[in-house]
Design a protein around this motif. Sequence first.
Motif, PDB file in Angstrom:
ATOM      1  N   VAL A 298      -3.512 -11.529  -5.329  1.00 50.90           N
ATOM      2  CA  VAL A 298      -3.326 -12.728  -4.496  1.00 50.90           C
ATOM      3  C   VAL A 298      -3.123 -12.309  -3.034  1.00 50.90           C
ATOM      4  O   VAL A 298      -3.713 -12.892  -2.121  1.00 50.90           O
ATOM      5  CB  VAL A 298      -2.138 -13.583  -5.015  1.00 50.90           C
ATOM      6  CG1 VAL A 298      -1.801 -14.696  -4.033  1.00 50.90           C
ATOM      7  CG2 VAL A 298      -2.472 -14.181  -6.382  1.00 50.90           C
ATOM      8  N   ASN A 299      -2.333 -11.269  -2.812  1.00 53.68           N
ATOM      9  CA  ASN A 299      -2.145 -10.769  -1.445  1.00 53.68           C
ATOM     10  C   ASN A 299      -3.472 -10.318  -0.833  1.00 53.68           C
ATOM     11  O   ASN A 299      -3.748 -10.584   0.343  1.00 53.68           O
ATOM     12  CB  ASN A 299      -1.190  -9.574  -1.428  1.00 53.68           C
ATOM     13  CG  ASN A 299       0.263 -10.000  -1.477  1.00 53.68           C
ATOM     14  OD1 ASN A 299       0.572 -11.176  -1.313  1.00 53.68           O
ATOM     15  ND2 ASN A 299       1.152  -9.054  -1.705  1.00 53.68           N
ATOM     16  N   ALA A 300      -4.275  -9.628  -1.644  1.00 57.52           N
ATOM     17  CA  ALA A 300      -5.561  -9.126  -1.152  1.00 57.52           C
ATOM     18  C   ALA A 300      -6.454 -10.306  -0.758  1.00 57.52           C
ATOM     19  O   ALA A 300      -7.100 -10.290   0.296  1.00 57.52           O
ATOM     20  CB  ALA A 300      -6.227  -8.275  -2.224  1.00 57.52           C
ATOM     21  N   ILE A 301      -6.458 -11.342  -1.599  1.00 54.74           N
ATOM     22  CA  ILE A 301      -7.273 -12.531  -1.289  1.00 54.74           C
ATOM     23  C   ILE A 301      -6.785 -13.135   0.035  1.00 54.74           C
ATOM     24  O   ILE A 301      -7.573 -13.415   0.939  1.00 54.74           O
ATOM     25  CB  ILE A 301      -7.169 -13.584  -2.422  1.00 54.74           C
ATOM     26  CG1 ILE A 301      -7.766 -13.024  -3.713  1.00 54.74           C
ATOM     27  CG2 ILE A 301      -7.857 -14.889  -2.018  1.00 54.74           C
ATOM     28  CD1 ILE A 301      -7.546 -13.910  -4.945  1.00 54.74           C
ATOM     29  N   PHE A 349      11.814  -6.766   1.739  1.00 55.33           N
ATOM     30  CA  PHE A 349      10.882  -7.876   1.562  1.00 55.33           C
ATOM     31  C   PHE A 349      10.845  -8.728   2.818  1.00 55.33           C
ATOM     32  O   PHE A 349      11.843  -8.987   3.454  1.00 55.33           O
ATOM     33  CB  PHE A 349      11.188  -8.686   0.306  1.00 55.33           C
ATOM     34  CG  PHE A 349      12.405  -9.559   0.342  1.00 55.33           C
ATOM     35  CD1 PHE A 349      12.282 -10.923   0.522  1.00 55.33           C
ATOM     36  CD2 PHE A 349      13.668  -9.009   0.151  1.00 55.33           C
ATOM     37  CE1 PHE A 349      13.389 -11.740   0.521  1.00 55.33           C
ATOM     38  CE2 PHE A 349      14.774  -9.815   0.144  1.00 55.33           C
ATOM     39  CZ  PHE A 349      14.639 -11.186   0.339  1.00 55.33           C
ATOM     40  N   HIS A 350       9.660  -9.090   3.180  1.00 56.39           N
ATOM     41  CA  HIS A 350       9.449  -9.907   4.376  1.00 56.39           C
ATOM     42  C   HIS A 350       8.112 -10.583   4.216  1.00 56.39           C
ATOM     43  O   HIS A 350       7.287 -10.166   3.400  1.00 56.39           O
ATOM     44  CB  HIS A 350       9.463  -9.022   5.625  1.00 56.39           C
ATOM     45  CG  HIS A 350       8.168  -8.333   5.876  1.00 56.39           C
ATOM     46  ND1 HIS A 350       7.413  -8.529   6.991  1.00 56.39           N
ATOM     47  CD2 HIS A 350       7.443  -7.478   5.123  1.00 56.39           C
ATOM     48  CE1 HIS A 350       6.304  -7.814   6.923  1.00 56.39           C
ATOM     49  NE2 HIS A 350       6.305  -7.154   5.805  1.00 56.39           N
ATOM     50  N   THR A 351       7.897 -11.637   4.979  1.00 55.84           N
ATOM     51  CA  THR A 351       6.599 -12.310   4.874  1.00 55.84           C
ATOM     52  C   THR A 351       6.052 -12.590   6.261  1.00 55.84           C
ATOM     53  O   THR A 351       6.804 -12.769   7.207  1.00 55.84           O
ATOM     54  CB  THR A 351       6.719 -13.626   4.062  1.00 55.84           C
ATOM     55  OG1 THR A 351       5.418 -14.187   3.937  1.00 55.84           O
ATOM     56  CG2 THR A 351       7.647 -14.635   4.730  1.00 55.84           C
ATOM     57  N   GLY A 360       6.590 -11.375  -3.428  1.00 64.66           N
ATOM     58  CA  GLY A 360       5.489 -10.850  -4.247  1.00 64.66           C
ATOM     59  C   GLY A 360       5.549  -9.334  -4.437  1.00 64.66           C
ATOM     60  O   GLY A 360       5.575  -8.837  -5.566  1.00 64.66           O
ATOM     61  N   LEU A 361       5.607  -8.614  -3.324  1.00 62.09           N
ATOM     62  CA  LEU A 361       5.613  -7.152  -3.407  1.00 62.09           C
ATOM     63  C   LEU A 361       6.918  -6.635  -4.004  1.00 62.09           C
ATOM     64  O   LEU A 361       6.920  -5.670  -4.757  1.00 62.09           O
ATOM     65  CB  LEU A 361       5.418  -6.537  -2.017  1.00 62.09           C
ATOM     66  CG  LEU A 361       4.003  -6.587  -1.466  1.00 62.09           C
ATOM     67  CD1 LEU A 361       3.961  -5.960  -0.080  1.00 62.09           C
ATOM     68  CD2 LEU A 361       3.045  -5.857  -2.394  1.00 62.09           C
ATOM     69  N   LEU A 362       8.012  -7.315  -3.652  1.00 57.79           N
ATOM     70  CA  LEU A 362       9.313  -6.908  -4.177  1.00 57.79           C
ATOM     71  C   LEU A 362       9.310  -7.001  -5.709  1.00 57.79           C
ATOM     72  O   LEU A 362       9.747  -6.091  -6.407  1.00 57.79           O
ATOM     73  CB  LEU A 362      10.394  -7.816  -3.606  1.00 57.79           C
ATOM     74  CG  LEU A 362      11.815  -7.454  -3.979  1.00 57.79           C
ATOM     75  CD1 LEU A 362      12.301  -6.304  -3.132  1.00 57.79           C
ATOM     76  CD2 LEU A 362      12.734  -8.647  -3.825  1.00 57.79           C
TER      77      LEU A 362
END
Length: 397
Positions: A298-301, A349-351, A360-362
């Motif tokens: 999802v992050n890649a998209i 974690f940050h956005t 998500g990454l966390l």
Amino acid sequence: MGVAHRSTPTRGRTPASKPAPRRAAAPLPPEVDAWLKAAALDVADDGIVISDATTPDAPIVYVSPSFERLVGYSAGEILGTNCRMVQGPGTDRETVKQIAIALQAGKVFQGEILNYRKDGTPFWNFLRIAPIRDASGRVTHHVGTQSDVTELHQSREREHELRDTVAHASRVRTVAALGASLAHEVNQPLAAIVVNAEAALRFLDACNTEEIREALEAIRDDARRAGEIILRAHRLVRKQPAQAEPVDAARVAADVLEFTRVRLRHAGIEAKLDARATLPRVVVDAVQLYQAILNLVVNAIEAMEGNAPGAPRTLRIAVGAEDGGVRVRVSDTGHGADDESLARMAQTFHTTKARGTGLGLLVTRSLVEAHGGRLEVARNRGRGLTFTIHLPGEDHP
Ligand SMILES: Cc1cc2nc3c(=O)[nH]c(=O)nc-3n(C[C@H](O)[C@H](O)[C@H](O)COP(=O)(O)O)c2cc1C
Ligand SMILES: Nc1ncnc2c1ncn2[C@@H]1O[C@H](COP(=O)(O)OP(=O)(O)OP(=O)(O)O)[C@@H](O)[C@H]1O
Ligand SMILES: [Mg+2]
């Protein structure tokens, strides 16, 4: 709990002064020595038990007062018996077997085991059992040390529960975010089912059995497809305890791509999966691995959605073998990240997204680490980033 610090006698000295020579400790008179050892055992926090390895069923020949306090039995009640008396219904039989195997092999056992006090209350015992040998090397006794680690155990369990709860909340959010494309995805087979059912009804009038069969087969396949899409979403949303089992990571990666197919198509992204036919299996919770990869996808998209027209939009997942385990690489050709963002991604974690949580990454990292693995991120030579999940294989301790 207080931590004893060794005094550092050289601190505060002038550099020129030499350290005073150590005075050899005078040997203690035997009665003082015995008294001191008994006093030390009395105040020690950890339980100490000695059993006789030369007599059948290894009867206990010594228990420290701390062990009496720990289990609530008096020395009189314990001496001559076997320590298994503190085991109970919740004690893991596999751990007991490991103890028996270690003792048999003359090896040290160390591990946590659920035990019970005399009054029936359970406690987690961090147990270490070591053999004592005579001059000929024969094991004559075993010494066991026990400490109550219930609180530590509970806080670890709470931590796991918290991780699972956060992971679940994040899954629900992901499914909700993908909801529109999922509805679209389910609608396609449903529409096809209606068309085929209508056709079958028409063929019924003409008694065209071959055409009816084909229509019914198509209906069956489409219904299965729709069912699978709903099942996948349901698996992600359902809250259930994590369960580790041997899993084919390439299959999970393929499922993630299937799940995100519509979203990928809408974003004009070409997705590729490279996976070796035979890969070691990894022992993981399949839903959690799915989620870990899904978050990266999802992050890649999202990283490629803003790409200028003409800039490549390629998502590549490569699943390969590594040190008896597996690595899953998710690469994109998105906007990438500078050094500072990259470092931040690897730690906290940050956005940077208006509607992102930065979880998500966390979540991905904590799920991967909970399975003994690790998550890495690196910049691609061309555009974008590559995230790599490293997972140990089935034989990992
Ligand atoms: C010195 C010593 C201390 C032990 N202390 C404990 C203990 O605190 N708690 C426990 O569950 N088992 C303890 N055990 C293990 C059991 O006594 C026993 O060895 C184990 O249950 C495996 O044997 P079994 O399969 O015959 O029961 C200890 C064993 C030894 C030799
Ligand atoms: N593939 C990627 N390319 C570029 N930047 C990325 C990539 N993946 C993550 N990031 C950066 O890392 C940040 C954190 O990602 P993470 O998945 O933890 O949260 P999020 O995507 O912002 O929010 P959420 O996952 O809750 O929707 C993102 O906001 C983004 O800045
Ligand atoms: Mg994200």
